[in-house]
Design a protein around this motif. Structure first.
Motif, PDB file in Angstrom:
ATOM      1  N   SER A   1      -3.164   9.767  40.843  1.00  0.00           N
ATOM      2  CA  SER A   1      -3.715  10.747  39.898  1.00  0.00           C
ATOM      3  C   SER A   1      -2.797  11.950  39.687  1.00  0.00           C
ATOM      4  O   SER A   1      -3.108  12.834  38.900  1.00  0.00           O
ATOM      5  N   LEU A   2      -1.671  11.974  40.364  1.00  0.00           N
ATOM      6  CA  LEU A   2      -0.823  13.174  40.394  1.00  0.00           C
ATOM      7  C   LEU A   2       0.608  12.864  40.007  1.00  0.00           C
ATOM      8  O   LEU A   2       1.174  11.851  40.418  1.00  0.00           O
ATOM      9  N   LEU A   3       1.202  13.765  39.219  1.00  0.00           N
ATOM     10  CA  LEU A   3       2.637  13.708  38.970  1.00  0.00           C
ATOM     11  C   LEU A   3       3.190  15.127  38.992  1.00  0.00           C
ATOM     12  O   LEU A   3       2.711  15.997  38.259  1.00  0.00           O
ATOM     13  N   ILE A   4       4.171  15.351  39.856  1.00  0.00           N
ATOM     14  CA  ILE A   4       4.915  16.617  39.880  1.00  0.00           C
ATOM     15  C   ILE A   4       6.354  16.269  39.534  1.00  0.00           C
ATOM     16  O   ILE A   4       6.942  15.369  40.149  1.00  0.00           O
ATOM     17  N   GLU A   5       6.922  16.953  38.554  1.00  0.00           N
ATOM     18  CA  GLU A   5       8.337  16.759  38.214  1.00  0.00           C
ATOM     19  C   GLU A   5       9.080  18.088  38.343  1.00  0.00           C
ATOM     20  O   GLU A   5       8.525  19.141  38.034  1.00  0.00           O
ATOM     21  N   TYR A   6      10.331  17.991  38.758  1.00  0.00           N
ATOM     22  CA  TYR A   6      11.207  19.161  38.882  1.00  0.00           C
ATOM     23  C   TYR A   6      12.579  18.735  38.395  1.00  0.00           C
ATOM     24  O   TYR A   6      13.131  17.734  38.876  1.00  0.00           O
ATOM     25  N   ASP A   7      13.131  19.475  37.437  1.00  0.00           N
ATOM     26  CA  ASP A   7      14.437  19.132  36.881  1.00  0.00           C
ATOM     27  C   ASP A   7      15.295  20.387  36.812  1.00  0.00           C
ATOM     28  O   ASP A   7      14.848  21.418  36.316  1.00  0.00           O
ATOM     29  N   ASN A   8      16.527  20.285  37.310  1.00  0.00           N
ATOM     30  CA  ASN A   8      17.462  21.412  37.234  1.00  0.00           C
ATOM     31  C   ASN A   8      18.817  20.850  36.811  1.00  0.00           C
ATOM     32  O   ASN A   8      19.627  20.449  37.644  1.00  0.00           O
ATOM     33  N   THR A   9      19.030  20.792  35.496  1.00  0.00           N
ATOM     34  CA  THR A   9      20.269  20.201  34.978  1.00  0.00           C
ATOM     35  C   THR A   9      20.975  21.109  33.972  1.00  0.00           C
ATOM     36  O   THR A   9      22.198  21.111  33.897  1.00  0.00           O
ATOM     37  N   GLN A  10      20.221  21.877  33.205  1.00  0.00           N
ATOM     38  CA  GLN A  10      20.830  22.678  32.132  1.00  0.00           C
ATOM     39  C   GLN A  10      21.569  23.892  32.698  1.00  0.00           C
ATOM     40  O   GLN A  10      21.343  24.294  33.839  1.00  0.00           O
ATOM     41  N   ASN A  11      22.450  24.473  31.868  1.00  0.00           N
ATOM     42  CA  ASN A  11      23.209  25.686  32.261  1.00  0.00           C
ATOM     43  C   ASN A  11      23.884  25.509  33.624  1.00  0.00           C
ATOM     44  O   ASN A  11      23.713  26.330  34.534  1.00  0.00           O
TER      45      ASN A  11
ATOM     46  N   ASN B   1      -0.524   6.995  49.297  1.00  0.00           N
ATOM     47  CA  ASN B   1      -0.114   6.405  48.011  1.00  0.00           C
ATOM     48  C   ASN B   1       0.886   7.270  47.255  1.00  0.00           C
ATOM     49  O   ASN B   1       1.291   6.920  46.150  1.00  0.00           O
ATOM     50  N   LEU B   2       1.259   8.414  47.823  1.00  0.00           N
ATOM     51  CA  LEU B   2       2.226   9.297  47.165  1.00  0.00           C
ATOM     52  C   LEU B   2       3.655   8.853  47.483  1.00  0.00           C
ATOM     53  O   LEU B   2       3.937   8.339  48.567  1.00  0.00           O
TER      54      LEU B   2
ATOM     55  N   GLU C   1       1.311   8.839  31.009  1.00  0.00           N
ATOM     56  CA  GLU C   1       1.053   7.579  31.726  1.00  0.00           C
ATOM     57  C   GLU C   1       1.812   7.615  33.048  1.00  0.00           C
ATOM     58  O   GLU C   1       2.715   8.429  33.235  1.00  0.00           O
ATOM     59  N   GLN C   2       1.463   6.701  33.936  1.00  0.00           N
ATOM     60  CA  GLN C   2       2.218   6.567  35.182  1.00  0.00           C
ATOM     61  C   GLN C   2       3.682   6.281  34.855  1.00  0.00           C
ATOM     62  O   GLN C   2       3.984   5.417  34.036  1.00  0.00           O
ATOM     63  N   LEU C   3       4.594   7.021  35.477  1.00  0.00           N
ATOM     64  CA  LEU C   3       6.012   6.687  35.365  1.00  0.00           C
ATOM     65  C   LEU C   3       6.284   5.500  36.299  1.00  0.00           C
ATOM     66  O   LEU C   3       5.460   5.160  37.152  1.00  0.00           O
ATOM     67  N   GLU C   4       7.450   4.917  36.141  1.00  0.00           N
ATOM     68  CA  GLU C   4       7.818   3.807  37.029  1.00  0.00           C
ATOM     69  C   GLU C   4       7.693   4.264  38.478  1.00  0.00           C
ATOM     70  O   GLU C   4       8.104   5.376  38.833  1.00  0.00           O
ATOM     71  N   SER C   5       7.111   3.400  39.291  1.00  0.00           N
ATOM     72  CA  SER C   5       6.861   3.774  40.694  1.00  0.00           C
ATOM     73  C   SER C   5       8.157   3.667  41.493  1.00  0.00           C
ATOM     74  O   SER C   5       8.577   2.583  41.892  1.00  0.00           O
ATOM     75  N   LEU C   6       8.796   4.807  41.687  1.00  0.00           N
ATOM     76  CA  LEU C   6      10.096   4.852  42.364  1.00  0.00           C
ATOM     77  C   LEU C   6      10.016   5.767  43.580  1.00  0.00           C
ATOM     78  O   LEU C   6       9.127   6.609  43.676  1.00  0.00           O
ATOM     79  N   GLY C   7      10.968   5.597  44.496  1.00  0.00           N
ATOM     80  CA  GLY C   7      11.068   6.517  45.621  1.00  0.00           C
ATOM     81  C   GLY C   7      10.468   5.972  46.898  1.00  0.00           C
ATOM     82  O   GLY C   7      10.043   4.813  46.978  1.00  0.00           O
ATOM     83  N   ILE C   8      10.397   6.840  47.880  1.00  0.00           N
ATOM     84  CA  ILE C   8       9.945   6.448  49.220  1.00  0.00           C
ATOM     85  C   ILE C   8       8.465   6.769  49.386  1.00  0.00           C
ATOM     86  O   ILE C   8       8.026   7.872  49.065  1.00  0.00           O
ATOM     87  N   PRO C   9       7.675   5.826  49.870  1.00  0.00           N
ATOM     88  CA  PRO C   9       6.263   6.113  50.106  1.00  0.00           C
ATOM     89  C   PRO C   9       6.087   7.084  51.280  1.00  0.00           C
ATOM     90  O   PRO C   9       6.902   7.095  52.217  1.00  0.00           O
ATOM     91  N   TYR C  10       5.032   7.865  51.210  1.00  0.00           N
ATOM     92  CA  TYR C  10       4.689   8.807  52.285  1.00  0.00           C
ATOM     93  C   TYR C  10       4.638   8.095  53.631  1.00  0.00           C
ATOM     94  O   TYR C  10       5.057   8.636  54.653  1.00  0.00           O
TER      95      TYR C  10
END
Length: 342
Positions: A301-311, A278-279, A228-237
């Motif tokens: 229609s798009l979600l890109i996630e990037y996470d760098n926390t482990q190790n 709308n991004l 589903e859509q995550l909470e709409s957070l961040g800066i609009p394009y």
């Protein structure tokens, strides 16, 4: 002269990656036809088998044949199918992620770390091929390539790749700090461009961009079948400067350009139609490399996630989800509705 022109134009097509979608179909059938019955039985599933939605990116036992099952001819046919389904850059990343299993094997140096079948858990050959349905121009079918830190899911309808998501790439180590692979960073551009965009923000913009000082411990969508859509957070394009918009588009293109050329063009069109304006770009965690951080690009229609926390923030998970068409669900629905009208 005419022959020369034909040769040069076909060479040009190959260079820019404009391989006809039929190419993937041919490669899938060549691969299947190379397999003896017992390996084919491990590889083939029906299109509606629930296994198709069983996405995982950790080293666990999985369904599907692996490189351990293949002779050299079959291995080449399997890799040819993967290569035809991605861009050269996407294919390169997939191969380098598999190679990182060798690095982990050396670093961890644990002979007791085994899978239930007795093989090492860190294993560059333990990547699984599953084909769903019968590869055909007229009927929908799909396929998956999956193992530790890779989950690549494809659907084909009417002879073209109509879905290439979910797409998961992961790297551990994010930056290799020892062994002969020292200095290797498979997802380097993703890190560089995201930090470049973050560091271009004004203090005022950062108040909108950074939604928490603590990064989530993994991508938020994990392995969910339907996102589903995550909470709409961040800066609009629309609130970015011209230079920031340029970096933002480079980062977006970096992800889209992992896909086979024809699919990438269609996916880009879909994102454009939903509106680049709308991004949004959102950040969590440390604003500098070496400590846990996370970003996402999100639109209708798009979600890109990037996470760098482990190790100690040296272990990357990144995913692309099409919020309307993961696993080709939207195009398959349309296909079946069209068939019922006939």
């Amino acid at each position: 002269m005419i022959l020369k022109k034909i040769v040069s134009s076909s060479l040009l097509l190959m260079i820019v990656g404009l391989l006809p979608a039929q190419h993937v179909l041919e490669k899938a059938n060549t691969f299947l036809n190379s397999l003896p019955d017992e390996i084919k039985a491990k590889t083939l599933f029906t299109l509606d088998d629930l296994e198709r939605f069983n996405m995982n990116y950790v080293p666990i036992p999985r369904e599907g044949a692996t490189f351990h099952d293949f002779n050299e001819t079959q291995k080449k046919a399997a890799l040819d199918l993967l290569r035809a389904s991605l861009s050269e850059e996407g294919f390169r990343k997939s191969q380098e992620i598999m190679e990182l299993e060798k690095v982990l094997r050396i670093i961890e140096n644990d002979d007791n770390d085994k899978m239930p079948d007795g093989r090492p858990r860190r294993d560059p050959l333990n990547y699984h091929f599953c084909i769903f349905g019968n590869p055909s121009k007229d009927q929908p079918w799909g396929w998956r390539f999956e193992g530790h830190h890779l989950s690549l899911n494809f659907t084909s309808t009417e002879g073209i790749i109509s879905s290439s998501t979910p797409t998961f790439f992961g790297t551990n180590p994010g930056i290799v700090r020892s062994t002969e692979y020292k200095g290797k960073e498979v997802l380097k551009k993703e890190a560089q461009l995201s930090f470049s965009l973050l560091h271009s923000m004004t203090p005022e913009q950062l108040k909108t961009v950074v939604f928490t000082d603590v990064a989530p411990h993994d991508i938020i969508t994990t392995t969910k079948r339907k996102v589903e859509q995550l909470e709409s957070l961040g800066i609009p394009y629309t609130d970015l400067s011209q230079n920031q918009k340029k970096i933002f588009m480079e980062l977006l293109d970096l992800y889209i350009n992992n896909y086979e050329h024809g699919f990438a063009a269609g996916f880009r069109d879909k994102i454009n139609k939903a509106g680049i304006d709308n991004l949004k770009f959102a950040w969590a965690g440390s604003q500098h490399p070496g400590k846990g951080h996370y970003f996402r690009i999100q639109g209708p229609s798009l979600l890109i996630e990037y996470d760098n926390t482990q190790n100690d923030a040296n272990h990357v998970h990144t995913v692309v989800r099409d919020l309307t068409n993961d696993y080709g669900e939207d195009v398959l629905k349309a296909h079946y509705e069209k068939e019922h009208q006939h």
